[in-house]
Design an enzyme around this catalytic site. Structure first.
Site, mmCIF file in Angstrom:
data_model
loop_
_atom_site.group_PDB
_atom_site.id
_atom_site.type_symbol
_atom_site.label_atom_id
_atom_site.label_comp_id
_atom_site.label_asym_id
_atom_site.label_seq_id
_atom_site.Cartn_x
_atom_site.Cartn_y
_atom_site.Cartn_z
ATOM 1 N N SER A 168 -24.786 77.224 37.040
ATOM 2 C CA SER A 168 -23.900 76.517 37.969
ATOM 3 C C SER A 168 -23.276 75.339 37.230
ATOM 4 O O SER A 168 -23.731 74.953 36.149
ATOM 5 C CB SER A 168 -24.731 75.993 39.150
ATOM 6 O OG SER A 168 -24.033 75.048 39.922
ATOM 7 N N TYR A 181 -32.330 71.826 42.864
ATOM 8 C CA TYR A 181 -31.336 72.803 42.404
ATOM 9 C C TYR A 181 -30.847 72.430 41.004
ATOM 10 O O TYR A 181 -30.747 73.277 40.109
ATOM 11 C CB TYR A 181 -30.175 72.822 43.397
ATOM 12 C CG TYR A 181 -29.157 73.914 43.190
ATOM 13 C CD1 TYR A 181 -29.337 75.168 43.770
ATOM 14 C CD2 TYR A 181 -28.000 73.690 42.440
ATOM 15 C CE1 TYR A 181 -28.386 76.173 43.603
ATOM 16 C CE2 TYR A 181 -27.059 74.684 42.265
ATOM 17 C CZ TYR A 181 -27.250 75.922 42.859
ATOM 18 O OH TYR A 181 -26.302 76.910 42.685
#
Length: 287
Positions: A168, A181
């Site tokens: 990401s 995350y």
């Protein structure tokens, strides 16, 4: 919807959305594992790889979602078959079974570690059980999957294959209220490089990093982010999600799936330990 509002309806996957390439290993004798295959990017990647003729083991804890994925592949009449393997990625025996099934279906060459989750909270308020769950699913499970899969890839002719990890923009930088995350995605970049270091050039590791993608996971976190920051949901989209980007639209799951197709293909033999950064300018530009 006003002209400035972003449509948050997940697009319907169509055959024309999918990248199809010629590759000597893209055929029914080759298997690919896709985790998180019940929805979003994982679902699109399973279908996209099946569109390239591969035999897919689609893994997810959501059995109904896996059935929807196989039905989608059948509706699009893709040449490859998708075998659903209900899998709890926090269960080591389930992960081992997932890889065993893939090896039984053909020559296991490719793994797409895509399964993920999100929880919005600051570091000081973050529940440790949520932290542990996110790290188990998004970092420990990909490590264990690679541990079990790599010997099978090495056993194929010339040991050609690849393990692709869903990273990401948050594997490149940090924003507030996503500490678990961010930690997982940064760790996944390291795992990718470790795989490449041990792959002897033919077994490759790579990651895919994108900005915000129009998936159920993303849509669900808009409300949480709005509540955490005290702003409207539209402000979350415009200012938080797209504010820093130069490309002012959300990616689709198919666009991300195509990066995995490309990354697994013969066209990416020099993509080893690297990252496919398709972020619309999030991490490389600023005002």
């Amino acid at each position: 919807m006003s002209p400035n509002e972003v449509d948050l309806t997940e697009p319907t996957l169509m055959t024309d959305d999918l990248l199809v390439l010629e590759d000597p290993h893209f055929g029914p004798e080759t298997t690919a594992v896709v985790t998180g295959a019940a929805s979003g990017i994982g679902q699109a990647t399973a279908v996209a790889l099946a569109a390239n003729g591969l035999t897919i083991v689609g893994a997810d804890i959501d059995e109904d979602g896996l059935e929807e994925t196989t039905e989608l592949a059948e509706r699009l009449d893709v040449p490859g078959k998708i075998h659903s393997v209900p899998t709890d990625l926090t269960n080591d025996a389930d992960v081992e079974t997932m890889i065993d099934v893939a090896a039984e279906e053909g020559e296991l060459r490719y793994v797409a570690n895509i399964a993920g989750m999100q929880h919005i909270a600051s570091v000081s308020e973050f529940p440790m059980e949520k932290y542990d769950l996110l790290l188990d699913i998004m970092l420990r499970a990909p490590f264990l999957t690679a541990k079990y899969a790599m010997p099978h890839v090495r056993a194929t002719d010339h040991g050609v294959g690849a393990i692709g990890n869903m990273s990401s923009v948050h594997g490149h930088y940090a924003t507030q209220d996503k500490p678990a995350y961010i930690t997982a995605k940064h760790g996944l970049q390291g795992l990718t490089r470790a795989i490449a270091a041990e792959g002897e050039g033919t077994l490759r590791g790579f990651s895919v990093s994108v900005g915000y993608v129009l998936t159920p996971l993303m849509v669900n976190q808009i409300e949480d982010t709005a509540a955490e920051r005290g702003i409207s949901e539209q402000e979350v989209v415009e200012d938080v999600m797209l504010g820093q980007a130069r490309t002012k639209e959300l990616m689709t799951p198919a666009e991300v799936a195509n990066l995995f197709v490309f990354g697994f293909s013969r066209h990416s033999k020099h993509l080893n330990g690297g990252d496919l950064l398709w972020d619309g300018g999030y991490t490389t530009t600023y005002e």
